[in-house]
Write an enzyme that holds these catalytic residues in place. Structure first.
Site, mmCIF file in Angstrom:
data_model
loop_
_atom_site.group_PDB
_atom_site.id
_atom_site.type_symbol
_atom_site.label_atom_id
_atom_site.label_comp_id
_atom_site.label_asym_id
_atom_site.label_seq_id
_atom_site.Cartn_x
_atom_site.Cartn_y
_atom_site.Cartn_z
ATOM 1 N N MET A 1 0.848 -1.193 0.000
ATOM 2 C CA MET A 1 0.000 0.000 0.000
ATOM 3 C C MET A 1 0.880 1.238 0.000
ATOM 4 S SD MET A 1 -3.087 -1.163 2.599
ATOM 5 C CE MET A 1 -2.064 -2.140 3.725
ATOM 6 N N CYS B 1 -2.285 -1.726 -10.110
ATOM 7 C CA CYS B 1 -2.520 -0.344 -9.694
ATOM 8 C C CYS B 1 -3.134 0.463 -10.825
ATOM 9 C CB CYS B 1 -1.212 0.299 -9.253
ATOM 10 S SG CYS B 1 -1.410 2.001 -8.682
ATOM 11 N N HIS C 1 -6.711 -9.242 -7.141
ATOM 12 C CA HIS C 1 -7.682 -8.323 -6.553
ATOM 13 C C HIS C 1 -9.000 -8.565 -7.291
ATOM 14 C CE1 HIS C 1 -8.533 -4.002 -4.970
ATOM 15 N NE2 HIS C 1 -9.657 -4.703 -5.057
ATOM 16 N N GLY D 1 -11.571 -6.177 -0.278
ATOM 17 C CA GLY D 1 -12.758 -6.095 0.569
ATOM 18 C C GLY D 1 -12.842 -7.116 1.683
ATOM 19 N N GLY E 1 -5.832 -5.699 2.865
ATOM 20 C CA GLY E 1 -5.310 -4.381 2.559
ATOM 21 C C GLY E 1 -5.606 -3.407 3.671
#
Length: 343
Positions: free
Chosen positions: A33, A115, A186, A228, A248
């Site tokens: 992150m 990203c 993701h 999530g 995350g």
């Protein structure tokens, strides 16, 4: 046994233990992150979870190879198993960056193909590379040829108009051909135009079923799911379908969740929040002695008492005091007082 043989035996034993920790860390990891998972954050997270696989912030291959910014590779030995995430799209430059990472002692090199930010797109890397699986394959091959540590990929389930499973399937097949053994997915599509990075973490719907299907159809591939996931129960449910779970922002905003997962997944005793901070004290004092400002460490601690009585007072004292000249461990002691009273 000679001294040389003893040293070799000890070295082999150390490598075996390191490999065992790395393999065990697969089930739980903390996502890379930007502006958050720096070396101070990772050290703190390691205290909460001895097993979790930790990731650096994304580091561009250009910064390491053309910019010579090898300081970006700094990390503590206590962070292992720890992964260096790279961003880039030029195979030989990525190979050179991967060599720097391996030489610095990272356990794995991960390529960012997820990203969605404009800055990343302008450099032709991140999620936009999902449109170019052959190029990603070339990048992976070059990196694998350059280092002995595993090379992995973190991606999305698709970008923009990639609405079906077929694109993800083709991307995965290309990664397998390139030698990728671990794919972190993701479970959201990325919209490269019209949504901010924050909106790309929230607006596109989650599609866990697509990631589950990927694991079923590519059983030899190690699949780690991301997106999530915020509770112990959710992690356990995902682990029934895939090989690993990556957390995350939930792990950052409520870091004690990592200790709860360590307890649930690995059977470790559940530490108190205060005991975790006590174990952090030598690190804080060592960093202060080398000139690190306290605020660079305490900003990662603010969520430790999330949802607990006294949490607001804990956060307030750290937030208000850590930036002041001379701030040290005594401030953390003061911040603990509201939590102790509330308990």
């Amino acid at each position: 046994m000679s001294a040389t043989e003893q040293q070799e035996k000890q070295g082999n034993s150390l490598e075996l233990r390191k490999k065992s920790r790395y393999e065990a860390s697969l089930r739980l990891s903390v996502a890379p992150m930007m502006d958050w998972t720096d070396r101070h954050c990772r050290y703190f997270h390691r205290l909460l979870s001895p097993h979790a696989r930790l990731y650096t912030e994304m580091v561009t291959s250009a910064a390491l190879v053309r910019g010579g910014q090898l300081r970006l590779l700094e990390h503590s030995q206590q962070e292992h198993p720890v992964v260096l995430q790279l961003g880039g799209s030029e195979p030989q430059e990525l190979a050179a960056a991967a060599r720097h990472g391996a030489n610095a002692g990272y356990d794995e090199i991960n390529l960012n193909v997820g990203c969605p930010s404009d800055r990343v797109q302008s450099g032709r890397f991140g999620a936009c590379l999902m449109r170019e699986p052959a190029l990603v394959g070339d990048c992976v091959k070059a990196m694998r040829d350059a280092v002995d540590v595993p090379v992995t990929v973190k991606c999305r389930i698709g970008v923009d108009d990639q609405d079906g499973y077929a694109d993800l399937q083709h991307f995965t097949e290309t990664m397998l051909e390139a030698g990728v053994g671990v794919l972190v997915v993701h479970a959201r599509k990325a919209w490269l135009k019209g949504l901010s990075p924050k909106e790309n973490r929230e607006v596109p719907p989650l599609d866990y079923a697509r990631v589950y299907r990927l694991k079923r159809e590519f059983p030899a591939l190690t699949v780690v799911i991301n997106g999530g996931i915020a509770t112990v129960e959710a992690v356990q449910a995902h682990l029934a379908e895939v090989d690993g779970v990556m957390l995350g922002r939930a792990a950052y905003h409520d870091p004690y969740l990592l200790a709860q997962l360590e307890h649930a997944l690995y059977g470790a005793p559940l530490p108190t929040r205060e005991s975790v901070l006590r174990r952090l004290q030598p690190y804080v004092e060592a960093e202060l002695a080398r000139g690190t400002a306290l605020k660079h460490i305490t900003r990662h601690l603010l969520g430790l008492y999330q949802g607990e009585p006294g949490a607001r007072g804990f956060r307030r004292r750290l937030s208000e005091g850590a930036h002041r000249p001379g701030a040290g461990w005594a401030l953390i002691e003061q911040a603990l007082a509201p939590a102790r009273v509330a308990a």
